[in-house]
Write a protein that holds these residues in place. Structure first.
Motif, short mmCIF file in Angstrom:
data_model
loop_
_atom_site.label_atom_id
_atom_site.label_comp_id
_atom_site.label_asym_id
_atom_site.label_seq_id
_atom_site.Cartn_x
_atom_site.Cartn_y
_atom_site.Cartn_z
N LYS A 1 -1.37 -1.42 -1.86
CA LYS A 1 -2.78 -1.03 -1.84
C LYS A 1 -2.97 0.48 -1.90
CE LYS A 1 -7.07 -1.83 0.68
NZ LYS A 1 -7.44 -0.43 0.75
N GLU B 1 -6.13 -5.48 -11.96
CA GLU B 1 -6.27 -4.40 -10.97
C GLU B 1 -6.93 -3.17 -11.58
OE1 GLU B 1 -5.80 -4.42 -7.72
OE2 GLU B 1 -5.08 -6.50 -7.71
N TRP C 1 -3.15 1.77 -5.42
CA TRP C 1 -4.40 1.42 -6.11
C TRP C 1 -5.55 2.23 -5.52
CZ3 TRP C 1 -4.45 -0.26 -10.72
CH2 TRP C 1 -3.40 -1.06 -11.17
N ASP C 2 -5.50 2.49 -4.22
CA ASP C 2 -6.52 3.37 -3.62
C ASP C 2 -6.45 4.76 -4.24
OD1 ASP C 2 -7.34 1.31 -2.03
OD2 ASP C 2 -6.39 2.05 -0.19
#
Ligand code: ADP
Ligand code: MG
Length: 514
Positions: free
Chosen positions: A308, A111, A311-312
């Protein structure tokens, strides 16, 4: 552990001496912010629903004895380590080879790499990078030598959220204060002296590192004031450690700082059309600031990325024009796998990154042997060592993680490996245990004193600001300095040493000639 090489220490105290020392440790620490929020296991949420209490950070009552030659050795390689890791972080193709071996079996690394690739595709807009590193060492005794020599061997190299720089300056100041008020008995006067207790400069020097990055960022092009963001976890028990750096940055350098939790990144910041990172403080929503530097004290553990949106958030910061401490590539440069690739016996890589032979030799001297657990020749050899209980007892097995509590030690290694499919073994590295000489101290934590055998770990901070070049592998180092020290001390019964993780204490060095 190796046999003791130290004088008999610390001294036994009578009841009055002990009371005097303890009272002064308790009061000085709170008066100077040598403090943490108490653990919930000690002060429950019912007892402190507002989370308002603070207590003395886990500390040693006496500065631990530490060989002067080893202390000087660790400090002397700080700038070379800055050079080494800034060079690695600037060499994307070299890092790529390492990361690619792991992406299939380590989702976190995968990631992180994806974030880098996304920004690379769009184009990085900030060539400046700040590293506030900490290289951790233990004293190693080479017993095979006829006249055993002590040297430091590196435990690990931290490129993200290198903590305790705030408390470290405080604890060395406290031990010096205790000396000045005669809290240590006369019998220690040949050991504990103002000349043998080095004051750690980690607060002013780490703050200076951030200040030079802030300055190098330059004036705001948006007409807004600039600020530094401390990206933090929530809750954070070790908040005062961070506050010391914030206050120094603010009062000495006149730099505005704000604390932003990882979960609030997308809500409280935006990236404008020219990729400037703009921060709107929730307490003053009409005001906006342009962010010069994001200092990560969060974002290093997989558990912090709940999905998510987190990670954004990491991508949002990485693609912005703010200087990152660290960038994703610098973060990845600090993985255990990179340390292993450098420290596997006969590795050619160090020479490549540190061309000066003398400096490379000094760095090499601090490496303990580390092996991959892959199918290479060295990996096959390591697999034999790790699966045989007799040999495994001299090793520690580490995954690509930070922050304590992740390693598997000695006799537990063979059974642990049996629980993993062999295809996942390459996600780990196998490191020889460093065996420091036995010593004792008294640790004060959660209101209790514990006396006994201890193991000390010396951390040397380094600050490095560099500009990435146009071509991969090129960079210009703009600032490179050593930035103070940390001594952490744990009971010798515990393999792990993390203070925040609940195993250790902060300490300072009392230098001795061995
Ligand atoms: P983390 O990233 O979790 O801090 P470390 O590599 O620092 O991982 O390991 C955690 C702790 O384990 C260290 O602080 C140290 O006490 C112990 N340790 C790690 N490697 C070694 C080693 N080679 N020899 C002795 N102790 C070690
Ligand atoms: Mg560590």
């Amino acid at each position: 552990m190796a046999p003791s090489m130290y004088p008999n220490y610390p001294p036994d105290l009578d009841a009055e001496q002990q009371k005097y020392l303890l009272r002064n440790v308790e009061d000085w620490s709170i008066a100077h912010g040598l403090a943490v929020r108490p653990a919930a296991t000690w002060v429950s949420e019912q007892q402190d629903p507002a989370g308002a209490l603070a207590t003395t950070a886990p500390v040693t009552m006496f500065p631990s004895l530490f060989p002067k030659g080893c202390f000087d050795q660790a400090k002397s390689v700080a700038k070379s380590y800055n050079e080494l890791y800034s060079a690695i972080a600037s060499n994307e193709s070299w890092l790529k080879e390492i990361v690619e071996e792991l992406v299939e079996i380590d989702e976190f690394m995968a990631e992180l790499w994806k974030v880098h690739l996304a920004v690379k595709k769009e184009g990085y807009v900030q060539p400046l990078n700040l590293g506030l590193f900490r290289s951790d060492y233990m004293v190693h005794v080479d017993a095979s030598d006829s006249k055993p020599e002590t040297t430091v061997k590196q435990v690990e190299f931290n490129t993200i959220a290198s903590s305790f720089g705030g408390l470290s300056s405080q604890v060395s100041a406290m031990h010096r204060h205790l000396l000045s008020i005669d809290a240590y008995p006369e019998s220690t006067s040949s050991l504990i002296k103002s000349t043998t207790l080095p004051q750690s400069t980690s607060v002013p020097e780490l703050a200076r590192g951030m200040a030079v990055a802030h300055e190098a960022y330059g004036k705001s092009s948006t007409g807004l004031s600039t600020c530094v963001i401390f990206l933090v976890q929530d809750p954070e028990r070790n908040v005062f450690d961070q506050r010391h750096l914030e206050y120094a940055l603010n009062s000495t350098h006149g730099v505005k700082t704000f604390r932003l939790t990882f979960a609030r990144v997308l809500a409280d910041t935006e990236v404008d059309a020219s990729r400037k990172l703009i921060y709107s403080p929730p307490h003053s929503p009409t005001k906006k600031f342009e962010v010069s530097l994001v200092y990560f004290r969060a974002g290093y553990a997989p558990s912090e990325y709940r999905g998510k949106q987190d990670w954004d958030a990491r991508l949002h910061i990485e693609r912005s024009a703010a200087i990152k401490c660290p960038s994703i590539l610098t973060h990845l440069a600090g993985t255990k796998k990179v340390q292993q690739v450098l420290a596997t016996p006969h590795s050619p890589h160090l020479k490549h990154f540190v061309p000066d032979e003398t400096r490379a030799a000094e760095v090499l001297k601090t490496f303990a042997p580390i092996y991959p657990l892959d199918t290479s020749e060295a990996g096959q050899e390591a697999r034999k060592l790790a699966t045989n209980p007799d040999t495994a007892a001299r090793y520690v097995l580490k995954p690509q993680r930070e922050g304590g509590g992740n390693n598997v030690y000695r006799n537990a290694i063979p059974d642990f490996l049996k629980t993993l499919p062999e295809s996942h073994w390459p996600a780990y590295i196998l490191m020889e245990m460093i065996e420091p000489p036995a010593q004792s101290n008294v640790i004060f934590r959660n209101g209790e004193m514990q006396q006994g055998g201890v193991i000390c770990e010396l951390g040397i901070y380094g600050a490095c600001l560099w500009r990435s070049g146009e071509t991969d592998g090129e960079r210009e180092v703009l600032q490179n300095f050593e930035a103070g020290y940390l001594l952490r001390t744990k009971g010798s019964g515990s393999e792990e040493g993390g203070v925040a993780a609940g195993f250790g204490s902060v300490d300072s060095a009392c230098l001795v000639d061995l």
